[in-house]
Design a protein around this motif. Structure first.
Motif, mmCIF file in Angstrom:
data_model
loop_
_atom_site.group_PDB
_atom_site.id
_atom_site.type_symbol
_atom_site.label_atom_id
_atom_site.label_comp_id
_atom_site.label_asym_id
_atom_site.label_seq_id
_atom_site.Cartn_x
_atom_site.Cartn_y
_atom_site.Cartn_z
ATOM 1 N N ILE A 1 52.433 58.895 143.015
ATOM 2 C CA ILE A 1 51.109 59.344 142.598
ATOM 3 C C ILE A 1 51.046 60.864 142.783
ATOM 4 O O ILE A 1 51.168 61.359 143.914
ATOM 5 N N ILE A 2 50.914 61.560 141.671
ATOM 6 C CA ILE A 2 50.933 63.030 141.729
ATOM 7 C C ILE A 2 49.492 63.539 141.717
ATOM 8 O O ILE A 2 48.730 63.262 140.792
ATOM 9 N N LYS A 3 49.140 64.250 142.773
ATOM 10 C CA LYS A 3 47.773 64.757 142.909
ATOM 11 C C LYS A 3 47.767 66.267 142.684
ATOM 12 O O LYS A 3 48.776 66.925 142.921
ATOM 13 N N PRO A 4 46.632 66.809 142.251
ATOM 14 C CA PRO A 4 46.613 68.240 141.926
ATOM 15 C C PRO A 4 46.871 69.162 143.113
ATOM 16 O O PRO A 4 47.410 70.248 142.956
ATOM 17 N N ASP A 5 46.492 68.748 144.308
ATOM 18 C CA ASP A 5 46.708 69.631 145.452
ATOM 19 C C ASP A 5 46.773 68.834 146.760
ATOM 20 O O ASP A 5 46.602 67.612 146.774
ATOM 21 N N TYR A 6 47.013 69.573 147.829
ATOM 22 C CA TYR A 6 47.196 68.972 149.150
ATOM 23 C C TYR A 6 45.981 68.144 149.575
ATOM 24 O O TYR A 6 46.122 67.029 150.085
ATOM 25 N N LEU B 1 48.548 66.316 158.437
ATOM 26 C CA LEU B 1 47.338 66.864 159.077
ATOM 27 C C LEU B 1 46.074 66.594 158.257
ATOM 28 O O LEU B 1 45.016 66.262 158.803
ATOM 29 N N GLY B 2 46.195 66.722 156.929
ATOM 30 C CA GLY B 2 45.029 66.500 156.055
ATOM 31 C C GLY B 2 44.556 65.055 156.086
ATOM 32 O O GLY B 2 43.353 64.776 155.980
ATOM 33 N N PHE C 1 50.528 66.678 169.874
ATOM 34 C CA PHE C 1 50.117 66.811 168.473
ATOM 35 C C PHE C 1 49.141 65.703 168.094
ATOM 36 O O PHE C 1 48.091 65.941 167.484
ATOM 37 N N MET C 2 49.489 64.466 168.445
ATOM 38 C CA MET C 2 48.658 63.322 168.047
ATOM 39 C C MET C 2 47.301 63.355 168.740
ATOM 40 O O MET C 2 46.272 63.037 168.150
#
Ligand code: GLP
Length: 260
Positions: free
Chosen positions: A4-9, A41-42, A83-84
Motif C-alpha cells: 500500500i503506497i501512501k503519499p507521505d509518512y 514513531l508515527g 525507547f518504548m
C-alpha cells in the motif's frame, strides 16, 4: 502480500495504526508485536492520539517487542526499553505486567530466549506484528544469512546496521555489537504482519523484500511466505518497485471489490 503506497509518512503511519486499532477493537485482549526504530514513531503517536481522544483501550492487551541491544540496561537512553517507554508505553494504558521487551542484560541468554518464546506461546501468539526494515533488508535484528526459521536468540549485528544506527549514539564504537532478537520463524507465526518503510534509503530493501527471491540475504523477503502481510510505504520507498502501477491499481480498485 499487499503493498500500500501512501503519499507521505503521516498517511502511512495513520493507515498502519488504524489496522492495529481494528485488531484491538475486535479483540481487546490482543497480543501486539512491537518494533523500534525511527520508522514506527508515527504509528505510536497516532495510537497514543487514538487512546487519548477516541478512548482506544489497551488495558487488556499484551505486548512483545522484537529486540534489544545486548549490554544496555533498560535505563540507557538508547535501549529499546527506554525507547518504548518514552514513545509509546507511557502514553497508553497497557498494564506494566503485560509488557515484554527482551532483556539485554540477562545473565543467561539461551534460557531467556527460550522463556521469551514460551511466553509468546502462553499468551496465545502474536495477533499483529509491527515491523520496520533495515537498509540491508533485515527485520528485527535478523541480519543477512539469518535462518528463515530462526527463533529468539543472540545475533551479532552487521557492520551496515551498526553504521546506520550510529547516528543515535555519541560515536559508532558505542553501538552494541550484539542484540537479542525474535527470529524470522517467530515473526512468521504472527497472525497479521504490518511492515512500514519510508524514504529513499529503504527503496532497495523494499524492492528486494517484495519482488526479489525469498532469501536469507534479505530476511524481510521471508514475509512473502506469510499469508497476511501488508507493506505500508511512502512514494520514495516505493521507487524501485517494478510492479508499482499494479499495486496502485489494486489499491484504487479495492474499495469496490467483493469481500473475500
Ligand atoms: C533496527 C531495528 C529494526 C528496524 C531498523 C530500521 O535495526 N532492530 O527493527 O526496523 O533498525 O530502523 P529505522 O526505522 O530507524 O530505519
Amino acid at each position: 502480500m499487499e503493498v500500500i503506497i501512501k503519499p507521505d509518512y503521516d498517511a502511512m503511519s495513520v493507515a498502519a495504526a488504524q489496522q492495529i486499532a481494528d485488531v484491538l477493537n475486535r479483540k481487546p485482549n490482543a497480543v501486539l508485536g512491537l518494533a523500534t526504530g525511527s520508522t514506527p514513531l508515527g504509528v505510536y503517536k497516532e495510537l497514543a492520539r487514538m487512546h487519548r481522544v477516541e478512548g482506544l483501550d489497551f488495558s487488556r492487551c499484551t505486548s512483545f517487542n522484537l529486540d534489544e541491544y545486548v549490554g544496555l540496561p533498560a535505563s540507557h537512553d538508547q535501549s529499546y526499553h527506554y525507547f518504548m517507554r518514552e514513545n509509546f508505553f507511557k502514553h497508553v494504558n497497557i498494564p506494566a505486567q503485560n509488557i515484554h521487551v527482551p532483556s539485554g542484560t540477562t545473565s543467561n541468554f539461551p534460557a531467556f530466549c527460550q522463556w521469551y518464546e514460551e511466553r509468546i506461546e502462553a499468551c496465545g501468539g502474536i495477533d499483529i506484528q509491527l515491523l520496520g526494515i533495515g537498509s540491508d533488508g533485515h527485520i528485527a535484528f535478523n541480519e543477512p544469512t539469518s535462518s528463515l526459521s530462526s527463533r529468539t536468540r543472540l545475533k551479532t549485528l552487521a557492520k551496515q546496521t551498526i553504521d546506520d544506527n550510529a547516528r543515535f549514539f555519541e560515536k559508532s564504537e558505542d553501538v552494541p555489537i550484539y542484540a537479542i532478537t525474535m527470529g524470522v520463524g517467530t515473526i512468521l507465526e504472527a497472525d497479521e504482519i504490518v511492515l512500514l518503510a519510508n524514504g529513499a534509503g529503504k527503496a532497495d530493501a523494499v524492492a528486494q523484500a517484495v519482488e526479489g527471491p525469498v532469501t536469507s540475504m534479505i530476511t524481510a523477503s521471508a514475509l512473502q511466505m506469510h499469508p497476511y502481510t501488508k507493506f505500508y510505504i511512502d512514494g520514495d520507498a516505493a521507487a524501485n518497485l517494478k510492479m508499482r502501477e499494479y499495486y496502485e491499481w489494486i489499491s484504487m480498485k479495492k474499495p469496490g471489490a467483493p469481500r473475500a
